[in-house]
Motif scaffolding. Structure first.
Motif, PDB file in Angstrom:
ATOM      1  N   TYR A  88     110.719  23.236  63.622  1.00 34.84           N
ATOM      2  CA  TYR A  88     109.962  22.205  63.101  1.00 34.84           C
ATOM      3  C   TYR A  88     109.831  21.218  64.567  1.00 34.84           C
ATOM      4  CZ  TYR A  88     106.159  18.858  61.969  1.00 34.84           C
ATOM      5  OH  TYR A  88     104.886  18.315  61.759  1.00 34.84           O
ATOM      6  N   ASN A  89     111.057  19.704  65.615  1.00 31.90           N
ATOM      7  CA  ASN A  89     111.250  19.712  66.097  1.00 31.90           C
ATOM      8  C   ASN A  89     110.461  19.806  67.197  1.00 31.90           C
ATOM      9  OD1 ASN A  89     110.019  17.113  64.200  1.00 31.90           O
ATOM     10  ND2 ASN A  89     112.552  17.045  64.189  1.00 31.90           N
ATOM     11  N   TRP A  97     113.917  20.994  59.608  1.00 32.20           N
ATOM     12  CA  TRP A  97     113.582  20.349  60.831  1.00 32.20           C
ATOM     13  C   TRP A  97     114.217  20.254  62.369  1.00 32.20           C
ATOM     14  CZ3 TRP A  97     109.565  17.652  59.500  1.00 32.20           C
ATOM     15  CH2 TRP A  97     109.587  16.912  58.167  1.00 32.20           C
TER      16      TRP A  97
END
Length: 139
Positions: free
Chosen positions: A91-92, A88
């Protein structure tokens, strides 16, 4: 016997635009950028941060045949797999840096995965393997 794959060649249109994408967008390390005058080309190697494994050789297409495969080295299949210790986070960050994800994140038996494309359209998996996966100890 001990062997390993040291580099994977990735055909690119232009060295500098490829370096810009991999270093500034994907946050890879530029390992080497050496001009080879005998062949009038550069030896450009990049690697994900903290990686101890295979590197990517950014190889500029040198003829029409190679150029037509730029961005489609595997016929539209996912070509490369970028493993991370924090899906995450990466990804972010990649979303905020303008990376185009063509498949949204999914939880699978083997871990969390999403598919993105590089600047030429090659498909990559961003994945965080589950702790039980046999390859998770190698990342």
């Amino acid at each position: 016997m001990k062997q390993s794959i040291i580099h994977i060649a990735l055909v690119v249109k232009d060295y500098d635009e490829a370096i810009d994408f991999y270093v500034n967008k994907l946050k890879f390390d530029l390992i080497e950028d050496t001009y080879q005058p005998n062949q009038d080309k550069r030896w450009v190697v990049v690697s994900p941060p903290g990686s101890q494994g295979t590197t990517i050789l950014l190889a500029r297409a040198s003829n029409e045949n190679q150029t037509k495969f730029t961005g489609n080295q595997t016929g539209g299949r996912v070509f490369l797999f970028l493993s991370t210790d924090d899906f995450w986070r990466d990804y972010n960050r990649m979303l905020s840096d303008g990376i185009n994800f063509v498949r949204e994140p999914q939880e699978q038996d083997y871990g969390t995965v999403a598919v993105f494309e590089d600047l030429y359209g090659n498909l990559w998996d961003l994945l965080q393997l589950s702790p039980e996966h046999p390859m998770s100890s190698r990342t």
